[in-house]
Design an enzyme around this catalytic site. Structure first.
Site, PDB file in Angstrom:
ATOM      1  N   THR A   1       0.982  -1.251   0.009  1.00  0.00           N
ATOM      2  CA  THR A   1      -0.230   0.199   0.005  1.00  0.00           C
ATOM      3  C   THR A   1       0.966   1.286  -0.031  1.00  0.00           C
ATOM      4  O   THR A   1       0.481   2.326  -0.431  1.00  0.00           O
ATOM      5  CB  THR A   1      -0.881   0.098   1.117  1.00  0.00           C
ATOM      6  OG1 THR A   1      -0.294  -0.183   2.415  1.00  0.00           O
ATOM      7  CG2 THR A   1      -2.014  -0.941   1.171  1.00  0.00           C
TER       8      THR A   1
ATOM      9  N   GLY B   1      -0.084  -6.924   6.997  1.00  0.00           N
ATOM     10  CA  GLY B   1      -1.298  -7.364   7.750  1.00  0.00           C
ATOM     11  C   GLY B   1      -0.974  -7.932   8.886  1.00  0.00           C
ATOM     12  O   GLY B   1       0.300  -8.142   9.477  1.00  0.00           O
TER      13      GLY B   1
ATOM     14  N   CYS C   1      -3.290   3.652   7.051  1.00  0.00           N
ATOM     15  CA  CYS C   1      -4.254   2.863   8.126  1.00  0.00           C
ATOM     16  C   CYS C   1      -4.747   3.897   9.333  1.00  0.00           C
ATOM     17  O   CYS C   1      -5.509   3.732   9.867  1.00  0.00           O
ATOM     18  CB  CYS C   1      -3.413   1.836   8.902  1.00  0.00           C
ATOM     19  SG  CYS C   1      -1.978   2.108   9.388  1.00  0.00           S
TER      20      CYS C   1
ATOM     21  N   GLU D   1     -12.492  -0.956   9.352  1.00  0.00           N
ATOM     22  CA  GLU D   1     -11.286  -0.221   8.571  1.00  0.00           C
ATOM     23  C   GLU D   1     -11.310  -0.627   7.267  1.00  0.00           C
ATOM     24  O   GLU D   1     -11.541  -1.837   6.998  1.00  0.00           O
ATOM     25  CB  GLU D   1      -9.852  -0.728   9.283  1.00  0.00           C
ATOM     26  CG  GLU D   1      -8.846   0.061   8.230  1.00  0.00           C
ATOM     27  CD  GLU D   1      -7.494  -0.386   8.802  1.00  0.00           C
ATOM     28  OE1 GLU D   1      -6.470   0.369   8.971  1.00  0.00           O
ATOM     29  OE2 GLU D   1      -7.211  -1.854   9.060  1.00  0.00           O
TER      30      GLU D   1
ATOM     31  N   LEU E   1       3.688   3.531  12.615  1.00  0.00           N
ATOM     32  CA  LEU E   1       2.915   3.812  13.917  1.00  0.00           C
ATOM     33  C   LEU E   1       2.657   3.069  14.829  1.00  0.00           C
ATOM     34  O   LEU E   1       1.591   2.088  14.506  1.00  0.00           O
ATOM     35  CB  LEU E   1       1.621   4.879  13.395  1.00  0.00           C
ATOM     36  CG  LEU E   1       2.046   5.580  12.121  1.00  0.00           C
ATOM     37  CD1 LEU E   1       0.382   6.358  11.805  1.00  0.00           C
ATOM     38  CD2 LEU E   1       2.941   6.649  12.380  1.00  0.00           C
TER      39      LEU E   1
END
Length: 671
Positions: free
Chosen positions: A119, A200, A251, A344, A423
């Site tokens: 991503t 993931g 995300c 999400e 993060l």
């Protein structure tokens, strides 16, 4: 024999690249701060110059996101990250605290195993490489199989720039044959010091199960709360900007808009005006089935990072060509797996909730985070500082973005948070840290610490410990006490002075007397005598105590205490009071070397017992205080008077100060 199995090829590549990186890192660990910084700057410059080319490669290979936003992400990694770490020390001494006696020194972790997602492929590769080499580590990148080409392209650019700046060959490596088994092998390699896992949930769990330290990330289900005092137009603009940034591939992008009832209509109006399309109940069902395929709880990769119009077409929904985001209006109680669009979505699809008041909004935002974003990020739009602080403290998220797009704020683009693409979500999110990961997380800190409090050396013999010395002279005196000639006048005094006292005390005084009366080293013995007499305030040669001469109430007969009795008193204070004794007979003390008229015959020192009727001085200053003395004074609710020459044991000092037992006189200070 050639390898044909993709897993075996990937495993072999992981081993070879790690070994090569480890060899390079050993050389790199010897580089100076200036050399390290020069290499970081060279890599950052190369990445910035190729930000657009890398963005195009990423979009073409993965199909996720869009080129303009990927350029922004590449520039964040290539410009903002180096700016944030410029001046950060990662070599040699980091900090020195002279008062505490501690020096902190940087130490690299070795090889960083960096798992790169599809991503945010090139931006994450740039970011992880820069923070790794800043901390003097080598790095091996493991690309997502769907983004191998663009990630390896980024790694090659960075590696060439590093080599040109003087880096050892092999410092930056990238796997070209990536499989899940190969990535697991990389993470298990002995030379790997830490893992940076972005991907993931399954991959992050594999990193944690590798037996290596790992920094992972958790999923984000970011709520954005519009409080009644918010600038609604700006709030909606920020939320839509975050939701559509690179088509929602980060995300920390907004997943739900929560508005107070008083501003609900204005928020809805702004959403329509700024390019949102509101799904009908039937369309919500269609999009929900598309986003999460039956039996799955992760977003369908076919809709991840795609434009809103494309997703609508895939769901069989016709929307205006200018549609930026699809919005599903849900009720406050509609949170959970049975409501897919409350989770999400990693795409420009947004849930919208209206709540009657602030407290209800706080509870709903908490539920959304608990459903799928614990520890990650949330946002609030408000002009009420008290409401902002209350909201922030109530949220189980470690990045609370105020009056900005949550994605831009969380990665440090629109806030002063450390610019990062990894993060941490802390313990609630299953991560080791809640920080935005930087070079400080990729190095260890060794601490050089000086002694600040004395230690009782219970590992040495009891006799030596009580003498307060471990010098060769003292040790020799103890070891040879059986063979040492003892002054015959000292032993009777010692025995009589300790009549009825504990065996340990007798042994201590025997050793002290031995050191005073032996003929081992007359100069050393003289120093011991002078030290003990000075502690009692006795002026050398006068035979008079300073304390005694200062008190007119003392009897005419001068009392001069024999060093043996001083030793006995010290032992008694440490081990308990000795039995009361009568008058102490005279004893002889060897004179100090070099004293005039003292070379032939030692001068006798008269010791006279105090008459019972003698008037004691108004204040009796203790020459020596042990822990037993302090505890005895505490039991009797008494004070202990100490002066500049009072000797305190460390335990007595600490206990006495804690319970305010001491009274200092003559401007004395505790030693």
């Amino acid at each position: 024999m050639s390898l044909r199995d993709r897993d075996l090829i990937s495993i072999q590549e992981a081993r070879e690249l790690t070994a090569r990186a480890a060899a390079a890192q050993k050389k790199f660990s010897l580089f100076s701060q200036e050399q390290v910084d020069a290499i970081v700057e060279a890599c950052a410059k190369a990445a910035a110059e190729n930000a657009e080319a890398l963005a195009r490669s990423a979009v073409e290979e993965t199909g996720f996101g869009n080129v303009p936003d990927k350029i922004v992400k590449n520039m964040l990694a290539a410009v903002n990250v180096p700016r944030a770490i410029r001046g950060l020390r990662t070599v040699g001494i980091l900090r020195e605290d002279r008062e505490k006696g501690i020096v902190e020194v940087a130490s690299p972790v070795g090889v960083v195993a960096a798992v790169i997602p599809s991503t945010n492929p090139t931006s994450t590769a740039i970011y992880k490489t820069l923070i790794s080499i800043k901390a003097r580590n080598a790095i091996v990148l493991s690309p997502h199989p769907a983004a191998i080409q663009c990630i390896c392209q980024a790694a090659t650019l960075l590696d060439r720039a590093a080599l040109a700046a003087g880096a050892p060959e092999g410092l930056i490596q990238c796997m070209k044959n990536t499989t899940l088994e190969g990535t697991r092998e990389l993470m298990r390699q002995r030379d790997v010091g830490v893992i940076l896992a972005t991907g993931g949930t399954g991959l992050v769990r594999a990193a944690y199960g590798s037996g290596k330290p790992a920094y992972g990330v958790g999923p984000g289900n970011v709520p954005a709360f519009i409080e009644r005092t918010a600038d609604v137009r700006k709030a909606v603009a920020d939320i839509l900007a975050g939701k559509t940034f690179d088509y929602g591939t980060i995300c920390s992008s907004e997943q739900a808009m929560v508005a107070e009832e008083s501003v609900r209509e204005r928020a809805l109006e702004e959403c329509r005006a700024q390019g949102a399309y509101f799904l009908s109940p039937e369309e919500i069902e269609k999009v929900g089935r598309l986003v999460f395929l039956p039996g799955t709880h992760t977003p369908n990769t076919n809709i991840v990072g795609r434009p809103a119009v494309t997703i609508a077409e895939m769901a069989g929904i016709k929307v205006p060509p200018a549609t930026r985001v699809l919005i599903a209006r849900l009720e406050p109680e509609q949170v959970g797996r049975e409501f897919p669009l409350s989770a999400e979505k990693l795409s420009p699809i947004l849930a919208f909730y209206a709540v009657p008041n602030f407290s209800t909004g706080v509870l709903l935002c908490r539920r959304l985070l608990e459903f799928g974003g614990l520890g990650h990020t949330c946002a609030i739009h408000s002009q009420n500082r008290a409401a902002i602080l209350e909201f922030g403290q109530a949220m189980p998220a470690f990045r609370v973005v105020v009056n900005s797009a949550s994605v831009h704020g969380s990665i440090g683009y629109s806030t002063n948070l450390f610019p990062a693409m990894t993060l941490g979500c802390g313990a609630p999110g299953g991560n080791i840290t809640s920080d935005n990961i930087g070079p400080q997380h990729l190095m260890n800190v060794k601490r050089i610490a000086w002694e600040s409090r004395g230690v009782e050396h219970r590992t040495i013999s009891f006799d030596q410990r009580m003498m307060g010395s471990s010098s060769p002279m003292a040790i020799s005196a103890v070891q040879r006490k059986e063979d040492m000639p003892v002054n015959p006048e000292v032993a009777p005094v010692t025995t009589k002075a300790l009549s009825g006292s504990k065996p340990e005390a007798k042994k201590v005084v025997e050793v002290v007397a031995l050191s005073l009366a032996s003929s081992v080293d007359r100069a050393a013995i003289a120093r011991i005598v002078e030290t003990v007499l000075a502690a009692q305030g006795i002026v050398r040669g006068s035979g008079t105590s300073k304390i005694a001469s200062a008190s007119p109430a003392l009897p005419a007969a001068k009392e001069i205490r024999n060093p043996s009795s001083i030793a006995a008193e010290i032992a008694n204070r440490v081990f308990g009071s000795a039995a009361k004794t009568g008058a102490v007979t005279a004893s002889a003390v060897p004179p100090a070397a070099g004293d005039a008229g003292a070379a032939q015959t030692p001068a006798p020192i008269a010791v006279v017992a105090k008459p019972e009727s003698a008037v004691k001085p108004a204040v009796e200053i203790s020459p020596f205080v042990s822990e037993n003395d302090v505890r005895r004074a505490m039991t009797r609710s008494e004070k202990i008077f100490i002066g500049p020459k009072t000797i305190l044991t460390p335990s007595a000092r600490d206990l006495g100060l804690e319970h305010e037992v001491f009274v200092e006189t003559q401007a004395g200070s505790l030693r």
